[in-house]
Design a protein around this motif. Structure first.
Motif, PDB file in Angstrom:
ATOM      1  N   LYS A  52      32.358  27.445  43.399  1.00  0.00           N
ATOM      2  CA  LYS A  52      31.936  26.797  44.565  1.00  0.00           C
ATOM      3  C   LYS A  52      32.596  26.481  46.090  1.00  0.00           C
ATOM      4  N   LEU A  53      34.006  26.225  46.026  1.00  0.00           N
ATOM      5  CA  LEU A  53      34.810  25.534  46.640  1.00  0.00           C
ATOM      6  C   LEU A  53      35.891  26.924  47.103  1.00  0.00           C
ATOM      7  N   LYS A  54      35.524  28.306  46.388  1.00  0.00           N
ATOM      8  CA  LYS A  54      36.492  28.968  47.068  1.00  0.00           C
ATOM      9  C   LYS A  54      36.137  29.330  48.102  1.00  0.00           C
ATOM     10  N   GLY A  55      37.718  29.991  48.724  1.00  0.00           N
ATOM     11  CA  GLY A  55      37.903  30.069  50.021  1.00  0.00           C
ATOM     12  C   GLY A  55      38.315  29.369  50.620  1.00  0.00           C
ATOM     13  N   ASN A  56      39.085  28.095  50.514  1.00  0.00           N
ATOM     14  CA  ASN A  56      39.446  27.361  50.870  1.00  0.00           C
ATOM     15  C   ASN A  56      41.336  26.834  50.848  1.00  0.00           C
ATOM     16  N   PRO A  57      42.244  26.930  52.567  1.00  0.00           N
ATOM     17  CA  PRO A  57      43.668  27.302  51.838  1.00  0.00           C
ATOM     18  C   PRO A  57      43.826  25.968  51.609  1.00  0.00           C
ATOM     19  N   TYR A  58      43.274  25.048  50.919  1.00  0.00           N
ATOM     20  CA  TYR A  58      43.858  23.658  50.872  1.00  0.00           C
ATOM     21  C   TYR A  58      43.503  23.033  49.138  1.00  0.00           C
ATOM     22  N   VAL A  59      42.517  23.984  48.529  1.00  0.00           N
ATOM     23  CA  VAL A  59      42.165  24.128  47.117  1.00  0.00           C
ATOM     24  C   VAL A  59      43.251  25.409  46.371  1.00  0.00           C
ATOM     25  N   ILE A  60      43.290  24.760  45.358  1.00  0.00           N
ATOM     26  CA  ILE A  60      43.173  25.727  44.559  1.00  0.00           C
ATOM     27  C   ILE A  60      42.931  27.418  44.118  1.00  0.00           C
ATOM     28  N   GLN A  61      42.502  28.562  44.130  1.00  0.00           N
ATOM     29  CA  GLN A  61      42.025  29.888  44.391  1.00  0.00           C
ATOM     30  C   GLN A  61      41.501  30.654  42.772  1.00  0.00           C
ATOM     31  N   CYS A  62      40.250  30.191  42.869  1.00  0.00           N
ATOM     32  CA  CYS A  62      40.672  30.457  41.163  1.00  0.00           C
ATOM     33  C   CYS A  62      39.638  32.803  41.291  1.00  0.00           C
ATOM     34  N   TYR A  63      40.322  33.334  40.573  1.00  0.00           N
ATOM     35  CA  TYR A  63      40.260  34.567  40.134  1.00  0.00           C
ATOM     36  C   TYR A  63      38.841  35.382  39.652  1.00  0.00           C
ATOM     37  N   GLY A  64      38.224  34.286  38.480  1.00  0.00           N
ATOM     38  CA  GLY A  64      37.987  34.851  38.217  1.00  0.00           C
ATOM     39  C   GLY A  64      38.029  34.642  36.404  1.00  0.00           C
ATOM     40  N   GLU A  65      37.255  34.067  34.935  1.00  0.00           N
ATOM     41  CA  GLU A  65      37.093  33.274  34.084  1.00  0.00           C
ATOM     42  C   GLU A  65      36.886  35.477  32.960  1.00  0.00           C
ATOM     43  N   GLU A  66      37.831  35.027  32.039  1.00  0.00           N
ATOM     44  CA  GLU A  66      37.429  35.924  30.667  1.00  0.00           C
ATOM     45  C   GLU A  66      36.875  35.579  29.270  1.00  0.00           C
ATOM     46  N   VAL A  67      36.963  35.781  28.301  1.00  0.00           N
ATOM     47  CA  VAL A  67      36.952  35.732  27.086  1.00  0.00           C
ATOM     48  C   VAL A  67      37.438  36.639  26.089  1.00  0.00           C
ATOM     49  N   SER A  68      39.102  35.997  25.775  1.00  0.00           N
ATOM     50  CA  SER A  68      39.584  36.991  25.096  1.00  0.00           C
ATOM     51  C   SER A  68      39.596  36.498  23.622  1.00  0.00           C
ATOM     52  N   GLN A  69      40.348  37.642  22.573  1.00  0.00           N
ATOM     53  CA  GLN A  69      40.649  37.357  20.979  1.00  0.00           C
ATOM     54  C   GLN A  69      41.801  37.261  21.111  1.00  0.00           C
ATOM     55  N   GLU A  70      42.285  36.895  20.701  1.00  0.00           N
ATOM     56  CA  GLU A  70      44.047  36.131  20.622  1.00  0.00           C
ATOM     57  C   GLU A  70      44.513  35.654  19.345  1.00  0.00           C
ATOM     58  N   ASP A  71      45.562  36.296  18.467  1.00  0.00           N
ATOM     59  CA  ASP A  71      46.083  36.089  17.332  1.00  0.00           C
ATOM     60  C   ASP A  71      46.063  34.381  16.798  1.00  0.00           C
ATOM     61  N   ASN A  72      46.430  33.889  16.132  1.00  0.00           N
ATOM     62  CA  ASN A  72      46.358  32.905  15.777  1.00  0.00           C
ATOM     63  C   ASN A  72      45.019  31.875  16.485  1.00  0.00           C
ATOM     64  N   GLU A  73      44.470  32.295  17.108  1.00  0.00           N
ATOM     65  CA  GLU A  73      43.171  30.797  18.020  1.00  0.00           C
ATOM     66  C   GLU A  73      41.580  31.631  17.985  1.00  0.00           C
ATOM     67  N   GLY A  74      42.023  32.845  17.626  1.00  0.00           N
ATOM     68  CA  GLY A  74      40.568  33.207  17.360  1.00  0.00           C
ATOM     69  C   GLY A  74      39.321  33.707  18.778  1.00  0.00           C
ATOM     70  N   MET A  75      38.822  33.215  19.172  1.00  0.00           N
ATOM     71  CA  MET A  75      38.523  33.241  20.720  1.00  0.00           C
ATOM     72  C   MET A  75      39.002  31.898  21.558  1.00  0.00           C
ATOM     73  N   VAL A  76      39.018  33.150  22.703  1.00  0.00           N
ATOM     74  CA  VAL A  76      39.697  32.144  23.864  1.00  0.00           C
ATOM     75  C   VAL A  76      38.160  32.652  25.292  1.00  0.00           C
ATOM     76  N   TYR A  77      38.306  30.972  25.543  1.00  0.00           N
ATOM     77  CA  TYR A  77      38.185  31.547  27.275  1.00  0.00           C
ATOM     78  C   TYR A  77      39.520  30.878  28.398  1.00  0.00           C
ATOM     79  N   ASN A  78      39.245  31.756  29.396  1.00  0.00           N
ATOM     80  CA  ASN A  78      40.190  31.835  30.444  1.00  0.00           C
ATOM     81  C   ASN A  78      39.923  31.744  31.356  1.00  0.00           C
ATOM     82  N   VAL A  79      40.647  30.548  32.335  1.00  0.00           N
ATOM     83  CA  VAL A  79      40.296  30.806  34.226  1.00  0.00           C
ATOM     84  C   VAL A  79      41.550  31.188  34.351  1.00  0.00           C
TER      85      VAL A  79
END
Length: 254
Positions: A52-79
């Motif tokens: 919602k806050l994308k595009g402002n130079p004074y707010v951290i930018q998000c490039y996307g989100e993904e779910v990954s399968q990781e050793d010893n951690e199972g399914m992990v949600y990533n931003v």
């Protein structure tokens, strides 16, 4: 595909890693904030706000989100978001031996107000403004570093009536601590605490006998004291981010 390789931090939300993303994203280094999929509700909420806050130079930018399968951690949600090589504002304050010159404080306060103005106009209350949640990026013109608001995991929509305190008590406004009322003015109070911390490293901000009366260092200019006086007042008189941007204390940084 990006690949995590260095842990940057951890909290109740999960973990943050520095990651390489050659040929995948711009820039090549990103920060990946992760949580176990079954415990990722807070992180998913943060991702929604960042979109919602994308595009402002004074707010951290998000490039996307993904779910990954990781050793010893199972399914992990990533931003996947911007990596801040300068660390946090808390680190920057320490680099000045905990007392920034007032002209520097004015410049950084201007950046934060621009970010807050944008966030508030988008109908969002950050709810946890503090130095740890402001990230530092290199200066592009040889001047001050660029500051960006980050960590929107506790944020809420202005229209949401959540009558419970959320955030960090040290930076909390009277109305949020006393009644759970947390609107955009509460962010402004927290911002004022942050400004005082830039001026004196957080030492003795509060008078011992009164939690709601900030201790302003004597060496602050009259202009600086007047600026803080527009913040540390009852909620109905507290200035907005837009109004504070036009105060002489901020205008001197231009």
């Amino acid at each position: 595909m990006w690949q995590k390789f260095n842990k940057l931090g951890a909290g109740s939300y999960g973990k943050v890693h520095l990651a390489d993303s050659p040929g995948f994203r711009i820039p090549n280094k990103v920060a990946v904030k992760s949580a176990a999929l079954e415990n990722s509700a807070s992180l998913k909420r943060e991702a929604l706000f960042l979109k919602k806050l994308k595009g402002n130079p004074y707010v951290i930018q998000c490039y996307g989100e993904e779910v990954s399968q990781e050793d010893n951690e199972g399914m992990v949600y990533n931003v996947i978001m911007e990596y801040a090589p300068g660390g946090s504002l808390k680190d920057l304050i320490t680099s000045y031996n905990n007392v920034m010159p007032e002209t520097v404080v004015s410049g950084y306060a201007s950046m934060l107000l621009r970010g807050l103005s944008f966030v508030h106009r988008k109908g969002v209350v950050h709810c946890d403004i503090k130095p740890d949640n402001v990230l530092v990026f290199p200066a592009q013109d040889g001047g001050l570093h660029r500051l960006k608001l980050a960590d929107f995991g506790l944020s809420k929509r202005v229209s949401e009536e959540i009558m419970e305190f959320r955030g960090t008590p040290y930076y909390a406004s009277p109305e949020s601590m006393q009644s759970g009322m947390q609107g955009t003015p509460a962010d402004i109070w927290s911002f004022g605490c942050l400004v005082l911390e830039m001026m004196n490293g957080g030492e003795r901000i509060w008078k011992a006998e009164d939690r709601w009366e900030p201790q302003k260092p004597e060496y602050i200019s009259e202009c600086g004291k007047d600026f803080l006086g527009k913040i540390f007042v009852s909620v109905e008189y507290r200035w907005s981010a837009d109004k504070l941007l036009n105060h002489p204390f901020i205008q001197q940084s231009k």
